[in-house]
Design an enzyme around this catalytic site. Structure first.
Site, PDB file in Angstrom:
ATOM      1  N   HIS A 239       0.824  -1.216   0.000  1.00 17.42           N
ATOM      2  CA  HIS A 239       0.000   0.000   0.000  1.00 17.42           C
ATOM      3  C   HIS A 239       0.863   1.274   0.000  1.00 17.42           C
ATOM      4  O   HIS A 239       0.738   2.123  -0.871  1.00 17.42           O
ATOM      5  CB  HIS A 239      -0.866   0.050   1.273  1.00 17.42           C
TER       6      HIS A 239
HETATM    7  O1  RIB Z   1      -4.915   0.096   4.818  1.00 18.11           O
HETATM    8  C1  RIB Z   1      -3.536   0.105   4.554  1.00 18.11           C
HETATM    9  C2  RIB Z   1      -2.828   1.083   5.433  1.00 18.11           C
HETATM   10  O2  RIB Z   1      -3.012   0.710   6.800  1.00 18.11           O
HETATM   11  C3  RIB Z   1      -1.307   1.103   5.228  1.00 18.11           C
HETATM   12  O3  RIB Z   1      -0.823   2.390   5.479  1.00 18.11           O
HETATM   13  C4  RIB Z   1      -0.803   0.129   6.251  1.00 18.11           C
HETATM   14  O4  RIB Z   1       0.523   0.442   6.691  1.00 18.11           O
HETATM   15  C5  RIB Z   1      -1.764   0.358   7.375  1.00 18.11           C
HETATM   16  O5  RIB Z   1      -1.283   1.462   8.124  1.00 18.11           O
END
Ligand code: RIB
Ligand code: CA
Length: 309
Positions: A239
């Site tokens: 992500h």
């Molecule tokens: O939903 C994904 C996010 O939530 C990313 O930033 C991961 O590190 C968690 O913090």
């Protein structure tokens, strides 16, 4: 072209760690001014420690500032079930070469942005938005210095913590409401984009084959990711690295300028109401929907191979 000054606000977290490594591996594009951390995946002391360790892994000395230990209103909600109790998926990591700075992340953001020329610094936020919201509430003028806020968070459709909400906005929806209403240019990378960037077995093998400590650690964290979560997506979604990749290779992604509202209360708290079918002017957030995943991984793997910590 000169490298873009960037402040990275994060909650390492395994994918935050990859985001930090990618930012440090691309000095031609990113001048990483500082890292600020917040409570999110794990507690703020741990996220600050993890950020320092990742900086050391890359052989750099980027300052780390620890920030808010809890959301503005809601009770803390972590993601240790995904990232592990230490936040780094159980990877064996070097010791940090320097402790976190004494200055609180919010004080740093206010001081650094207050002194900066208009639209001169980019903020990349890949965590709950508590630090940024606190800075904006305490000193609204900080918005003026921010060229753009590139954030990983939200979802056009299904969330990943509840059907309604993605983790970063679920964890602190009130902060998200403040940040989305602050008036700075926003680029939003929702789950629909980041779920396209998963570490398939072939991509994991390519990372593991690199002969650098950073790449070996990333491979170790990928292998430490919960099997059930990996199976759901055919791999581990990177992500947060997608948000940094946008700063370096924006041509890999595309989206639309659309209205985004934040639900702050009730069962759907943290939901982003993305008016996807009614694109508007450039003053609205740019919500990214597509990424060239092969192009992203080819560049990420080349960048990780350059990092000789
Ligand atoms: O939903 C994904 C996010 O939530 C990313 O930033 C991961 O590190 C968690 O913090
Ligand atoms: Ca994160």
């Amino acid at each position: 072209m000169a490298a873009e000054p960037v402040i990275l606000d994060c909650d390492p977290g395994f994918d935050d760690a990859v985001a930090i490594l990618l930012a440090l591996a691309c000095p031609e594009a990113i001048d990483l001014v500082a890292i600020t951390t917040v409570a999110g995946n794990v507690g703020v002391a741990q996220t600050a420690r993890n950020a320092g360790v990742v900086v050391a892994l890359a052989g750099k000395t980027t300052p780390v500032h620890a920030g808010c230990p809890r959301p503005l209103v809601r009770a803390p909600h972590d993601a240790a079930d995904i990232h592990g109790a230490d936040g780094m998926a159980g990877a064996v990591l070097p010791a940090a070469t320097r402790p976190a700075e004494a200055e609180h992340a919010v004080d740093f953001l206010r001081r650094r942005l207050r002194a900066a020329p208009p639209a001169s610094i980019t903020v990349c936020a890949v965590a709950p938005l508590t630090n940024l919201a606190a800075a904006v509430v305490q000193e609204p003028a900080v918005v003026r210095a921010v060229r753009r806020l590139v954030l990983m968070g939200g979802a056009i459709g299904l969330g990943n913590v509840t059907p309604a909400a993605e983790f970063n906005l679920f964890a602190d929806p009130h902060a998200a409401r403040v940040v989305f209403g602050a008036g700075w240019p926003i680029v939003m990378l929702p789950l629909e984009l980041t779920h396209q960037a998963v570490t398939t077995p072939a991509r994991l093998a390519a990372i593991a084959a690199l002969d650098t400590a950073a790449a070996r650690t990333v491979a170790q964290m990928i292998r430490g990711y919960p099997e059930a979560a990996r199976a759901r997506r055919g791999g581990v979604p990177l992500h947060d690295a997608c948000a940094v990749a946008y700063l370096v290779w924006p041509e890999l992604m595309s989206g639309r300028h659309v209205r985004v509202d934040i639900v702050t209360e009730g069962e759907a708290a943290g939901r982003t109401l993305v008016d996807w079918h009614h694109p508007g002017d450039a003053a609205l957030p740019l919500v990214l929907e597509r990424i060239d995943a092969d192009g992203f991984f080819a560049r990420l793997i080349e960048a990780l191979g350059r990092l000789r910590g």
